[in-house]
Design a protein around this motif. Structure first.
Motif, mmCIF file in Angstrom:
data_model
loop_
_atom_site.group_PDB
_atom_site.id
_atom_site.type_symbol
_atom_site.label_atom_id
_atom_site.label_comp_id
_atom_site.label_asym_id
_atom_site.label_seq_id
_atom_site.Cartn_x
_atom_site.Cartn_y
_atom_site.Cartn_z
ATOM 1 N N VAL A 1 8.103 -1.924 22.279
ATOM 2 C CA VAL A 1 8.863 -0.836 22.887
ATOM 3 C C VAL A 1 9.616 -0.081 21.799
ATOM 4 N N PHE A 2 10.223 -0.825 20.887
ATOM 5 C CA PHE A 2 10.968 -0.210 19.784
ATOM 6 C C PHE A 2 10.034 0.639 18.917
ATOM 7 N N LEU A 3 8.895 0.087 18.558
ATOM 8 C CA LEU A 3 7.947 0.831 17.719
ATOM 9 C C LEU A 3 7.443 2.090 18.415
ATOM 10 N N ARG A 4 7.128 1.977 19.683
ATOM 11 C CA ARG A 4 6.659 3.147 20.430
ATOM 12 C C ARG A 4 7.737 4.221 20.506
ATOM 13 N N ALA A 5 8.991 3.814 20.680
ATOM 14 C CA ALA A 5 10.093 4.778 20.721
ATOM 15 C C ALA A 5 10.279 5.440 19.360
ATOM 16 N N GLN A 6 10.143 4.666 18.282
ATOM 17 C CA GLN A 6 10.304 5.207 16.934
ATOM 18 C C GLN A 6 9.206 6.190 16.565
ATOM 19 N N GLN A 7 7.992 5.949 17.032
ATOM 20 C CA GLN A 7 6.874 6.830 16.718
ATOM 21 C C GLN A 7 7.049 8.194 17.378
ATOM 22 N N GLY A 8 7.766 8.239 18.472
ATOM 23 C CA GLY A 8 8.063 9.504 19.122
ATOM 24 C C GLY A 8 6.941 10.103 19.945
ATOM 25 N N ASP A 9 5.803 9.441 20.026
ATOM 26 C CA ASP A 9 4.688 9.961 20.810
ATOM 27 C C ASP A 9 4.897 9.740 22.305
ATOM 28 N N GLU A 10 5.794 8.851 22.626
ATOM 29 C CA GLU A 10 6.000 8.462 24.018
ATOM 30 C C GLU A 10 7.497 8.389 24.276
ATOM 31 N N ARG A 11 7.930 8.910 25.377
ATOM 32 C CA ARG A 11 9.335 8.810 25.750
ATOM 33 C C ARG A 11 9.548 7.487 26.483
ATOM 34 N N ILE A 12 10.335 6.610 25.889
ATOM 35 C CA ILE A 12 10.664 5.328 26.500
ATOM 36 C C ILE A 12 11.980 5.521 27.251
ATOM 37 N N PRO A 13 12.013 5.209 28.535
ATOM 38 C CA PRO A 13 13.243 5.441 29.311
ATOM 39 C C PRO A 13 14.319 4.415 28.982
ATOM 40 N N GLU A 14 15.556 4.832 29.216
ATOM 41 C CA GLU A 14 16.677 3.900 29.135
ATOM 42 C C GLU A 14 16.657 3.044 30.401
ATOM 43 N N PRO A 15 17.058 1.814 30.322
ATOM 44 C CA PRO A 15 17.723 1.156 29.218
ATOM 45 C C PRO A 15 16.761 0.539 28.201
ATOM 46 N N TRP A 16 15.463 0.614 28.468
ATOM 47 C CA TRP A 16 14.464 -0.075 27.657
ATOM 48 C C TRP A 16 14.444 0.397 26.204
ATOM 49 N N ALA A 17 14.602 1.681 25.961
ATOM 50 C CA ALA A 17 14.558 2.194 24.583
ATOM 51 C C ALA A 17 15.686 1.594 23.743
ATOM 52 N N SER A 18 16.899 1.584 24.286
ATOM 53 C CA SER A 18 18.030 1.017 23.543
ATOM 54 C C SER A 18 17.893 -0.490 23.355
ATOM 55 N N LEU A 19 17.435 -1.173 24.391
ATOM 56 C CA LEU A 19 17.275 -2.630 24.278
ATOM 57 C C LEU A 19 16.280 -2.979 23.175
ATOM 58 N N GLY A 20 15.219 -2.199 23.040
ATOM 59 C CA GLY A 20 14.218 -2.457 22.021
ATOM 60 C C GLY A 20 14.757 -2.387 20.612
ATOM 61 N N SER A 21 15.866 -1.705 20.414
ATOM 62 C CA SER A 21 16.428 -1.584 19.069
ATOM 63 C C SER A 21 17.232 -2.796 18.624
ATOM 64 N N HIS A 22 17.566 -3.696 19.556
ATOM 65 C CA HIS A 22 18.384 -4.851 19.161
ATOM 66 C C HIS A 22 18.054 -6.145 19.906
ATOM 67 N N MET A 23 16.987 -6.131 20.696
ATOM 68 C CA MET A 23 16.591 -7.330 21.427
ATOM 69 C C MET A 23 15.092 -7.536 21.217
ATOM 70 N N ARG A 24 14.698 -8.695 20.734
ATOM 71 C CA ARG A 24 13.289 -8.953 20.421
ATOM 72 C C ARG A 24 12.421 -9.115 21.667
ATOM 73 N N ASN A 25 12.962 -9.794 22.674
ATOM 74 C CA ASN A 25 12.201 -10.001 23.905
ATOM 75 C C ASN A 25 13.177 -10.220 25.053
ATOM 76 N N ALA A 26 12.643 -10.152 26.245
ATOM 77 C CA ALA A 26 13.472 -10.350 27.434
ATOM 78 C C ALA A 26 12.646 -11.068 28.494
ATOM 79 N N GLN A 27 13.337 -11.812 29.314
ATOM 80 C CA GLN A 27 12.739 -12.384 30.515
ATOM 81 C C GLN A 27 13.080 -11.410 31.640
ATOM 82 N N VAL A 28 12.066 -11.079 32.448
ATOM 83 C CA VAL A 28 12.242 -10.030 33.445
ATOM 84 C C VAL A 28 11.790 -10.542 34.820
#
Length: 150
Positions: A89-116
């Motif tokens: 998710v973090f890499l996809r957001a950084q590449q800018g080709d895809e808009r990652i919605p919040e809160p997922w975009a921010s979480l990807g910058s400081h959380m490696r994985n999540a249980q959902v």
């Protein structure tokens, strides 16, 4: 806080309305504690790095154990969670080709994985250990959102 207190917090967020705008930040780097379609809450925070790598590893293991204990209680309620890697998710957001919605975009910058989990009512609950960088605090975060994971 105890697991029972964490569960009560998650239950409260599952039933609350979402804020109409992004809220104040957690120390400026985590983004808002909520926004349109989501709540983010810090359940626990470490005291930061206390020295050598050994203690940092122990602290990481302690936070993962806390997450697992809480995750087990959520699993008892809602069934097995999906594991979501946020690295992609973090890499996809950084590449800018895809808009990652919040809160997922921010979480990807400081959380490696999540249980959902998807407990019902069109909401998702995510649980993960967050860390901004080397020597920074560990944080156990819970997210309640109506925004589908990317």
């Amino acid at each position: 806080m105890t697991i029972a207190q964490h569960l009560a917090t998650i239950d409260r967020l599952c039933s609350e309305d979402f804020p109409p705008e992004h809220g104040a930040s957690f120390g400026g780097s985590y983004g808002g504690p909520g926004g349109p379609g989501f709540h983010v809450v810090e359940l626990e925070r470490s005291s930061g790095s206390s020295g050598g790598r050994h203690s940092e590893r122990e602290e990481a293991e302690q936070f993962e154990a806390h997450r697992e204990a809480l995750a087990q209680r959520l699993t008892d309620r809602w069934g097995e969670p999906a594991w979501m890697s946020l690295d992609g998710v973090f890499l996809r957001a950084q590449q800018g080709d895809e808009r990652i919605p919040e809160p997922w975009a921010s979480l990807g910058s400081h959380m490696r994985n999540a249980q959902v989990w998807q407990p019902g009512g069109g909401r998702w609950v995510a649980l993960g250990v967050s860390r901004l960088g080397e020597g920074q605090e560990f944080r156990l975060l819970a997210v309640v959102t109506e925004i589908d994971p990317p």
